[in-house]
Design a protein around this motif. Sequence first.
Motif: not given
Length: 410
Positions: A316-338
């Motif tokens: 998974a790639y989580i957006g927002g990190g080139f702006g104000a800050g990243i969005h929710n990484t935990l939703e992806a991590a909960a499914f076992g995605l790096p």
Amino acid sequence: MLWLYNIGIQLYALLIRIFSTFNTKASLFIKGRRNIFARIAQKINTSQKHIWFHFASLGEFEQGRPVLEKIKEQYPEKKIVVTFFSPSGYEIRKNYALADGIFYLPLDTPSNAKKLIAAINPELAIFTKYEYWYHYFRELNKNGIPLLIISGIFRPGQIFFKPYGSFHRKMLACVSHFFVQNEESIALLKTINIQNVTQSGDTRFDRVAENAHTTKKLNLVQSFCRTKPVFIAGSTWPQDEQQLANLCKAHPDWKFIIAPHEIGTSHVSEIEKLFPDAVKYSALQTTADPTALNHQVLIIDNIGMLSALYAYGKVAYIGGGFGAGIHNTLEAAAFGLPVIFGPRYDKFQEAKDLIELGAAKSISNGSELSAAFDELSKNEEAGLTAKDYVNTKTGATGQIVGYLSRYFKP
């Protein structure tokens, strides 16, 4: 300082009105608050007590939602009122079934605070993570109504901990109890003589873990993915999408699903230009052509699917990190995605933890993205580590609701 705060609120209101002439979100912000107290009066019985949940936006709603739902499960007779500051929260959750009333939060003025609290008659107020409003906090405190902050997190750079932050510290003094995410927050609050703090962790872990166990099946997405490995890009912004375009070209054997943060027509059109072999989800829904499933890229042009999409991904790639800050990484991590994300993640403890565990990578450019993808896509342990991290951090909801029982008579 109060006069400056009040001027700031009025200036904000003026700017929003100006922007509302050409900005959809600003227009919703204004329209949603029009005749707000009349609409509250039509919906809410003032003679009844309510539990008031306030959320800045959709992310905070999902964060506080486990507490709301656990309260409703254990105390089904309780009436609940929800307010949002942002249209991106209200417009998506305005029909949420477990709340007896859902409204925009009127701007923080003395008269609005008095009117709202009189109208919803709260026995308890719960704010999630952020949002500190002087007049609302003062009015709750003046009326002896308990106010709790849940999943709070504090950092040294915040104004509360500055020599000139006495006005903002007055807001914190109105809070009955803080439930915070980490030890650093406890230590910082102690430096300004705030002791009514419990380290409960983050309720988002409970939410995403539950979602991973109960997520709905997306048959059309499954048909699109088939047996190929899938890269899920969630809550992306234009800068994220520009980085991802070359990665997609370099890996034609992978399927890519992009769920942008903004789904306006112009933004989706720009994504289609970056990814020529793309099909929109809305087009898949309406076409009878089976070859439409052969596209490499699927653009999700609706809101609400992202949390279920991760079930079909490998990275998974989580957006927002080139702006104000990243969005929710935990939703992806909960499914076992790096997970991979941009450089601005310093405000998010879970992102730091996942990097330290080897289950996430932060990138600043396309070459770093390519390297991160190559490493994480071949590392099966990274995904398992991400999932274990989420599962070991659950339990904040039970702790908070257990504390709240002191306010509720059997």
